[in-house]
Design a protein around this motif. Structure first.
Motif: not given
Length: 951
Positions: A821-835
């Motif tokens: 859940x934490x990773x999902x929320x973090x992924x939703x809020x921050x864009x991917x590092x690879x662009x």
């Protein structure tokens, strides 16, 4: 908690218990109305507007002030309006008022009762606000004590501010007082002093009336300030006298204050007023009074002045065979306070026109007597049945008079009598024949009826006869009210037939257009054996109906010779050694508290007496002219009998030893009494006051000096006040009476703005004298705390705790789930590092799906494995190697079942395991090699395995 959370860990069980307790606490506190006491900044203001006569010209400015206050009202504050005169009214309760359209209520403008306005304003101020009352007035208070009320409001946290109203005044001349001795001796000369107060130099006409007769009229010079005009007066006759002074100034503003009055009492032997329609009926009574030294005046009913001032000249009133409709209605209503409150006497002597036959029922006269007009319920009493036929007189006023006349007949009948009412619409009855028990319902039907205008009365007369012929009443009678324009040659035959059948007809003609109309109505009465009345004056119709009903409904008269029975010894029978016989009387019913002195053989009252308030009354139900009393009048001592009745009702002798004085000021009446030393050092002195509205009050006077007693009472209504004083000592008592007259309201006695009183009022209320609308919302009010309800917040807390309570007990969340859940929320809020974009385009998703399907089709068949028994959400793991004690499953067994045996299974799914291949270990420890085929697990076994893994 002890039995329901056994499957939870200790930590989770404690958290669940805490959540449940918090939920229950929120619900319980919400139901209990939990609140906090918090300081408040909001304000509530009530404006009290003085609408009395002295401020009438300033109403528009008061309305403008209120509107200005409403426009300046801050959000969250409330504004109300109260109007005040003699009484107080709520114009606008406290609310978020933005505009005031004007004063809509009506108050009595003849007084200024700021006390009542303050009390009402304080009562409607809401709790939980800082509170203020702003008074708009000229300060001319004349009713109540506003200063005391302002102090009371201040003590409970209400600030009282006052805005002075300045009213332009003009020249004013008024009668300040009329002074004369309140008690006089016979043949005593005296002077009367008229005090006139003026603001200008002018002239005036001054007129003085004595007992409504002109005594003095002259023109006087008036100077600014106090003016006194003294007039010498001749001796007055015994009794109560009233003087009225009136002025007509050349310069003046208010006309209401241009008169004044005064009372005086000339002591003398008591006098009695005897009232009767004929002097012959009262001759025996007058002779008895004269022979015993009692002074009496005879008067016909129409000559009696219907005022208490006139009646108070007499110690007692005697009515001899007088019907109630012969008396002025005001005189009848004043007999009750005359006896009850002023302590005078009343004697009623019967005859054919008295008691029930005289219409005494449900009147003030019945209230003052010791008997009721209801007849005793006996079969031997004759009864009557009456039918009223009421035609439309083609005028609304006359129709209403006709209805009132019909209701008057209903009121005269007894419960044994019957009545029916026809509206002259062809034999129809708006009131069917019935006993006159529910008179209110009968009166209601008469009020609702709409009489017709028939072309013939035959149908109505025949219907009335058919209704009456079957009754058992001894008297059967028809009363027809009409204009006579319904001519019919059949009247003679029909009326004579009705008369032959035992029913009589009387008629009342009114509103006729000619001789023929009146002749028609008169002939119907002649042929019907009744009486004909000409009612040209429609206002006389009710009395005609009553007279006719009394004539025919003789159900209350009992005739026949009998000897009255003496039930109690009484001074009323002094001088009568043996009770003579009587031959008749009017039947009545005794009241529970009345004393029955003589009764008939049927125990009906013949002579009854009682104490009615401060006075006494006597009822003699037989006559005094010899109709039923021929033997009685010839008996020894009979001449003294009528004097005995009157003497018993006379008030206590007034020795003239009490000096009584009365005056009024500021809406209050003041009584002072000087008592003689013979009454002792501390007698009980009581004043009984009867006001202009006939309301009585009793005041216990208090000693202010040796032998001097004073007291006050409310006197804010214009008119005469009658005062009777009773002083009781240890050995004997003294009585006296006087009066005062309030010629005009105290509102017209003073003019201008009373600034000293306004300052005192503001100071008493903890406020100040203000000058504009900005003062209404000044931040100068005392702080106030108010309870703030927490119920809404507690319900919200309970609502939020409910899913938490359920989730703690029912929902299983692992650390891995929390991490996901934490990773999902973090992924939703921050864009991917690879662009890479957060969401892939649809074309990319379709291409990836096609490539994955192609790779599956190209995979060798030997590499296919059976789907894992783990949940679909679990991460794939590498199968562990075979350990010791774990037998290998031959590869042949995995291929022994053809793929076609499971038609619904995808091609990538391994064939089902044969029934003979039973494992030797639990399913979760089976080898995870590609060639292994574990036993299919049931849903229950999978849930049990998941639970064991959690533990």
């Amino acid at each position: 908690w002890l039995n329901g959370y056994v499957n939870l860990s200790t930590r989770r069980s404690r958290i669940a218990l805490a959540a449940r307790l918090a939920l229950l606490a929120a619900v319980i506190l919400g139901l209990a109305g939990a609140s906090l006491n918090l300081p408040q900044t909001r304000e509530a203001v009530v404006v009290v507007a003085d609408l009395s006569a002295s401020d009438s010209s300033a109403q528009s400015s008061m309305q403008g002030f209120i509107n200005a206050v409403a426009r300046r009202r801050p959000d969250g504050n409330e504004l109300g309006v109260v109007s005040v005169g003699r009484d107080a009214r709520v114009e606008q309760p406290p609310s978020p008022l933005t505009t005031f359209d004007g004063f809509q209520t009506t108050v009595d403008r003849n007084s200024t009762n700021l006390d009542g306005g303050l009390s009402l304003a304080g009562a409607i101020l809401p709790d939980g606000y800082r509170r203020r009352i702003t008074i708009l007035t000229d300060g001319q208070q004349n009713v109540g004590e506003a200063l005391a009320t302002a102090r009371l409001e201040r003590s409970i946290g209400v600030r009282v501010d006052v805005l002075p109203i300045h009213v332009a005044g003009g020249p004013e001349v008024l009668v300040d007082s009329v002074t004369m001795p309140s008690q006089l001796r016979p043949q005593e000369r005296f002077s009367i002093d008229v005090a006139v107060r003026s603001t200008v130099n002018t002239t005036t006409d001054l007129v003085l009336y004595r007992d409504h007769s002109l005594a003095i009229s002259r023109r006087e010079v008036v100077r600014a300030g106090e003016n006194h005009y003294v007039f010498a007066q001749p001796p007055l006759s015994p009794g109560t006298h009233t003087y009225l002074a009136q002025i007509d100034p050349a310069l003046d503003t208010e006309r209401e204050n241009n008169q004044g009055s005064a009372f005086t009492l000339v002591a003398s032997a008591p006098r009695v007023l005897v009232i009767s329609p004929g002097r012959a009926e009262a001759a025996n009574v007058l002779a008895s009074l004269y022979s015993t030294g009692i002074k009496a005046d005879f008067a016909y009913p129409q000559n009696v002045i219907p005022t208490l001032s006139f009646l108070q000249r007499y110690a007692a009133v005697v009515l001899v065979d007088t019907p109630v409709d012969a008396l002025d209605p005001d005189l009848v209503s004043e007999l009750v306070p005359y006896v009850r409150d002023l302590g005078h006497g009343l004697v009623v002597i019967g005859g054919r026109e008295s008691y029930g036959m005289g219409g005494y029922g449900q009147t003030a006269l019945e209230q003052a007597l010791p008997v009721k007009m209801d007849l005793p319920k006996r079969k031997d009493l004759p009864s009557a049945a009456v039918v009223l036929i009421i035609e439309n007189l083609e005028s609304d006023a006359q129709v209403n008079i006709s209805k009132q006349a019909g209701k008057g007949v209903v009121g005269l009948l007894t419960q044994q009598d019957q009545i029916a009412v026809s509206d002259a619409t062809g034999g129809q009855f708006v009131v069917p024949l019935q006993h006159a028990t529910n008179k209110a319902a009968i009166d209601h039907e008469i009020d609702q009826m709409q009489p017709g205008d028939p072309i013939s009365y035959v149908a109505d007369l025949q219907a009335a006869y058919q209704t009456l012929r079957n009754t058992r009443a001894r008297v059967k009678h028809i009363i027809l009210l009409g204009d006579g324009d319904a001519e019919d040659p059949a009247y003679q035959h029909v009326a004579k037939a009705i008369r032959a059948g035992g029913v009589t007809i009387s008629t009342v003609a009114t509103n006729g257009l000619g001789f023929n109309d009146f002749q028609t109505i008169q002939n119907i009465a002649k042929w019907g054996g009744g009486r004909y009345y000409r009612g040209d004056n429609t206002s006389a119709i009710p009395s005609i109906f009553l007279h006719e009903a009394r004539t025919v409904a003789r159900s209350g008269i009992v005739e026949g010779k009998f000897y009255p029975q003496e039930l109690s010894a009484s001074p009323l029978l002094t001088g009568i050694s043996a009770v003579p016989p009587l031959t008749g009387y009017v039947a009545t019913t005794p009241k529970p508290t009345g004393e029955m002195v003589l009764v008939s053989k049927k125990l009906d009252p013949v002579l009854a007496a009682w104490q009615f308030g401060l006075g006494r009354s006597v009822a003699w139900t037989s006559d005094a002219a010899g109709l039923w009393t021929a033997d009685w009048l010839q008996a020894p001592g009979a001449n003294r009998f009528w004097a005995n009745l009157v003497s018993w009702t006379l008030p206590a002798a007034q020795g003239g030893k009490l000096f009584i004085n009365a005056d009024s000021s500021g809406g209050q009446g003041h009584v002072s009494v000087d008592t003689p030393p013979s009454l002792g050092a501390n007698p009980g002195v009581t004043a009984h006051i009867l006001g202009p509205d006939l309301r009585a009050a009793t005041v216990q006077l208090q000693p202010s000096a040796p032998g001097h007693f004073t007291g006050s009472f409310l006197a804010n209504t214009e008119g005469p006040y009658f005062i009777s004083v009773d002083a009781r000592g240890a050995s004997h008592s003294e009585a006296g009476e006087t009066g005062l007259d309030v010629p005009y309201s105290a509102e017209y006695r003073t003019t201008g703005t009373d600034l000293p009183f306004i300052r005192a009022l503001a100071s008493a209320g903890g406020g100040s004298v203000v000058s504009g609308p900005d003062s209404a919302w000044q931040d100068n009010l005392a702080s106030v705390n108010a309870r703030q309800s927490l119920a809404a917040w507690l319900w919200l807390l309970a609502l939020l705790l409910l899913p938490i309570d359920i989730g703690i007990r029912r929902l299983v969340v692992t650390r891995a789930d929390l991490a996901a859940i934490r990773d999902a929320i973090a992924g939703f809020r921050r864009p991917s590092l690879s662009g890479a974009p957060l969401f892939a385009p649809l074309g990319t998703l379709l291409r990836q799906r096609a490539e994955r399907a192609q790779s599956i089709r190209e995979r060798p068949a030997s590499s296919t494995v059976r789907p894992s028994l783990r949940p679909a959400t679990a991460s794939p793991q590498k199968a562990p190697p075979n350990g010791p004690g774990r037998p290998k499953v031959p590869k042949q067994a995995a291929r022994s079942t053809p793929a076609s045996s499971a038609p619904n299974t995808p091609a990538t799914t391994a064939p089902a395991k044969p029934a003979s291949a039973a494992p030797t270990a639990p399913a979760r420890t089976a080898p995870a090699t590609r060639s292994a085929e574990p036993e299919p697990a049931s849903t229950a076994s999978r849930l049990l395995a998941a639970k064991r893994r959690r533990q």
